[in-house]
Structure formats: structure tokens, C-alpha cells
Design a protein around this motif. Structure first.
Motif, PDB file in Angstrom:
ATOM      1  N   ALA A 112      -7.468  -3.242  -4.021  1.00 32.29           N
ATOM      2  CA  ALA A 112      -6.061  -3.414  -3.624  1.00 32.29           C
ATOM      3  C   ALA A 112      -5.700  -2.457  -2.488  1.00 32.29           C
ATOM      4  O   ALA A 112      -5.037  -2.863  -1.525  1.00 32.29           O
ATOM      5  CB  ALA A 112      -5.145  -3.200  -4.832  1.00 32.29           C
ATOM      6  N   SER A 149      -2.966  -9.932  -7.522  1.00 35.62           N
ATOM      7  CA  SER A 149      -3.644 -10.955  -6.714  1.00 35.62           C
ATOM      8  C   SER A 149      -5.165 -10.802  -6.787  1.00 35.62           C
ATOM      9  O   SER A 149      -5.897 -11.784  -6.962  1.00 35.62           O
ATOM     10  CB  SER A 149      -3.172 -10.849  -5.262  1.00 35.62           C
ATOM     11  OG  SER A 149      -3.897 -11.715  -4.436  1.00 35.62           O
ATOM     12  N   TYR A 174       4.288  -3.394  -3.548  1.00 35.98           N
ATOM     13  CA  TYR A 174       3.260  -4.098  -2.779  1.00 35.98           C
ATOM     14  C   TYR A 174       1.891  -3.888  -3.425  1.00 35.98           C
ATOM     15  O   TYR A 174       1.111  -4.823  -3.576  1.00 35.98           O
ATOM     16  CB  TYR A 174       3.244  -3.589  -1.330  1.00 35.98           C
ATOM     17  CG  TYR A 174       2.352  -4.383  -0.411  1.00 35.98           C
ATOM     18  CD1 TYR A 174       2.851  -5.425   0.344  1.00 35.98           C
ATOM     19  CD2 TYR A 174       0.992  -4.082  -0.298  1.00 35.98           C
ATOM     20  CE1 TYR A 174       2.035  -6.161   1.187  1.00 35.98           C
ATOM     21  CE2 TYR A 174       0.167  -4.810   0.539  1.00 35.98           C
ATOM     22  CZ  TYR A 174       0.694  -5.846   1.280  1.00 35.98           C
ATOM     23  OH  TYR A 174      -0.119  -6.575   2.114  1.00 35.98           O
ATOM     24  N   ARG A 204      -7.308  -3.663   0.735  1.00 36.07           N
ATOM     25  CA  ARG A 204      -6.566  -4.802   1.301  1.00 36.07           C
ATOM     26  C   ARG A 204      -5.250  -4.337   1.921  1.00 36.07           C
ATOM     27  O   ARG A 204      -4.836  -4.831   2.976  1.00 36.07           O
ATOM     28  CB  ARG A 204      -6.317  -5.866   0.238  1.00 36.07           C
ATOM     29  CG  ARG A 204      -7.583  -6.598  -0.151  1.00 36.07           C
ATOM     30  CD  ARG A 204      -7.300  -7.700  -1.134  1.00 36.07           C
ATOM     31  NE  ARG A 204      -8.549  -8.323  -1.589  1.00 36.07           N
ATOM     32  CZ  ARG A 204      -8.586  -9.427  -2.318  1.00 36.07           C
ATOM     33  NH1 ARG A 204      -7.473 -10.041  -2.680  1.00 36.07           N
ATOM     34  NH2 ARG A 204      -9.750  -9.922  -2.698  1.00 36.07           N
ATOM     35  N   MET A 205      -4.582  -3.388   1.266  1.00 34.60           N
ATOM     36  CA  MET A 205      -3.337  -2.881   1.812  1.00 34.60           C
ATOM     37  C   MET A 205      -3.588  -2.172   3.141  1.00 34.60           C
ATOM     38  O   MET A 205      -2.857  -2.385   4.119  1.00 34.60           O
ATOM     39  CB  MET A 205      -2.654  -1.918   0.828  1.00 34.60           C
ATOM     40  CG  MET A 205      -1.280  -1.480   1.337  1.00 34.60           C
ATOM     41  SD  MET A 205      -0.400  -0.173   0.418  1.00 34.60           S
ATOM     42  CE  MET A 205      -0.915  -0.335  -1.240  1.00 34.60           C
ATOM     43  N   THR A 245      -0.564  -6.695  -5.046  1.00 33.56           N
ATOM     44  CA  THR A 245      -1.937  -6.826  -4.545  1.00 33.56           C
ATOM     45  C   THR A 245      -2.942  -6.708  -5.684  1.00 33.56           C
ATOM     46  O   THR A 245      -3.923  -7.455  -5.737  1.00 33.56           O
ATOM     47  CB  THR A 245      -2.213  -5.776  -3.452  1.00 33.56           C
ATOM     48  OG1 THR A 245      -1.204  -5.889  -2.437  1.00 33.56           O
ATOM     49  CG2 THR A 245      -3.582  -5.973  -2.829  1.00 33.56           C
TER      50      THR A 245
END
Length: 190
Positions: A62, A90, A83, A65-66, A87
Motif C-alpha cells: 500500500a 484495495s 488514503y 502504491r501510494m 489502498t
């Protein structure tokens, strides 16, 4: 502009929004501060979402990806924690679709490894190929395999040593075995 911050200002004194902007401006130390602030909460969120996937793996993915999103001009502008939680969910959903039901490897019957190609190698070639395949694995997989196969530890013991749940240790050892097989065959084909 936020990237011009006096040298006397410490990253810990900045808001999440300021740290995200600094990250967008190329300051990786700022994202390190974001990690420091939110990793423990991210791990707690990951543990609540699923027990089938290692929380540390979810949080790492996560954050990766952030960071990628922020570097590309997207990602959070405010509400970093929200956020991150989104994430993590997800990533868990994405990875969860690829999971197959697992069983406790401590209770599974041992299946012997038989392969005629293995017999064709002489003893030193087998040893070298095994070492090469093992060293090609990520360190976490190496540790799981070592504890499981060499030291004969249970999944519960491996979980304690790696600070993960027993089911996560079983999954990690299973992935490591599959990775070792794949590395072995890839080395054999080379």
C-alpha cells in the motif's frame, strides 16, 4: 513553495499535507516520515481486514502504491490515513482473489518430491543448483524455508520468529516452497 523549508524545521513538525507535497517535489525523506507516522495504524487496519494475507506485506504494498501515485502527481492531498486504508483494502481485495484455500501445513501429509531430471544430476550439481535457487529467493522466504525445512519448526514457531500469525507463516512457507521449485526449474532450464 513548500520545498523551501528552513533547515531548522524538522520533518516531524510538518503536517501530512506538507510532507506529501515535499514528496511530490522529490524529497524521499518526507515520505519516510509519512511511513513512520502511519505504518502501525496501517498494520492494524490490514490485520482487521484479513488474516489470510500478511499485514506487513499489505502495508508495504500500500505504501509503495501510494508513493508511486504521489510521484506521478496523484495520490492523497489531504487525509493520508484514509488514503492508506483505502489502498490497503484495495490491495487485500486484489491479492485475495488470487488466494486459494489453504490448509495447515503442519497437519498435511508430506508428499515426496520425485523428478527424473533431479536424478540425472550428480551430487555436486544438485547441491550447487539448490543453493543457487535458494539464494535467488527473497530473504523472508529463505528464512521461512530454513526454519521449516532445515530446523523442522512448526508454523506456530515460524510465526513467532517472524512476528506473524500462524496462518500467515503457513502461507509464507508455502509460497517460499513454490518459489524455490520455480527457481530450481528456471535454473535447470538455463
Amino acid at each position: 513553495m513548500l520545498s523551501i523549508i528552513p533547515s531548522t524545521t524538522r520533518l516531524g513538525q510538518l503536517t501530512d499535507e506538507e510532507l506529501i507535497q515535499l514528496t511530490r517535489d522529490g524529497d524521499d525523506r518526507a515520505f519516510g516520515e509519512i511511513w513512520r507516522r502511519h505504518a502501525a495504524v496501517g498494520a492494524a487496519i490490514a490485520r482487521r481486514i484479513t488474516t489470510r494475507i500478511d499485514s506487513a506485506d499489505l502495508v508495504s504494498e500500500a505504501f509503495a502504491r501510494m508513493l508511486q501515485a504521489v510521484r506521478n502527481g496523484a495520490g492523497p492531498k489531504t487525509a493520508v490515513r484514509s488514503y492508506l486504508a483505502t489502498t490497503i483494502r484495495s490491495v487485500a481485495a486484489s491479492w485475495g482473489r488470487n488466494l486459494r484455500p489453504t490448509l495447515d501445513l503442519d497437519e498435511a501429509h508430506e508428499v515426496g518430491f520425485t523428478d527424473d531430471r533431479f536424478d540425472a544430476l550428480d551430487e555436486s550439481d544438485r547441491h550447487e543448483a539448490a543453493v543457487t535457487a535458494f539464494k535467488s529467493l527473497p530473504e523472508r522466504w529463505q528464512r521461512a524455508l530454513w526454519y521449516s525445512e532445515v530446523e523442522g519448526r512448526s508454523n506456530a514457531e515460524i510465526g513467532e520468529l517472524l512476528h506473524i500469525k500462524t496462518t500467515a507463516a503457513a502461507m509464507l512457507a508455502s509460497r517460499a516452497r513454490a518459489g524455490l521449485r520455480k527457481a530450481w526449474y528456471a535454473g535447470e532450464a538455463a
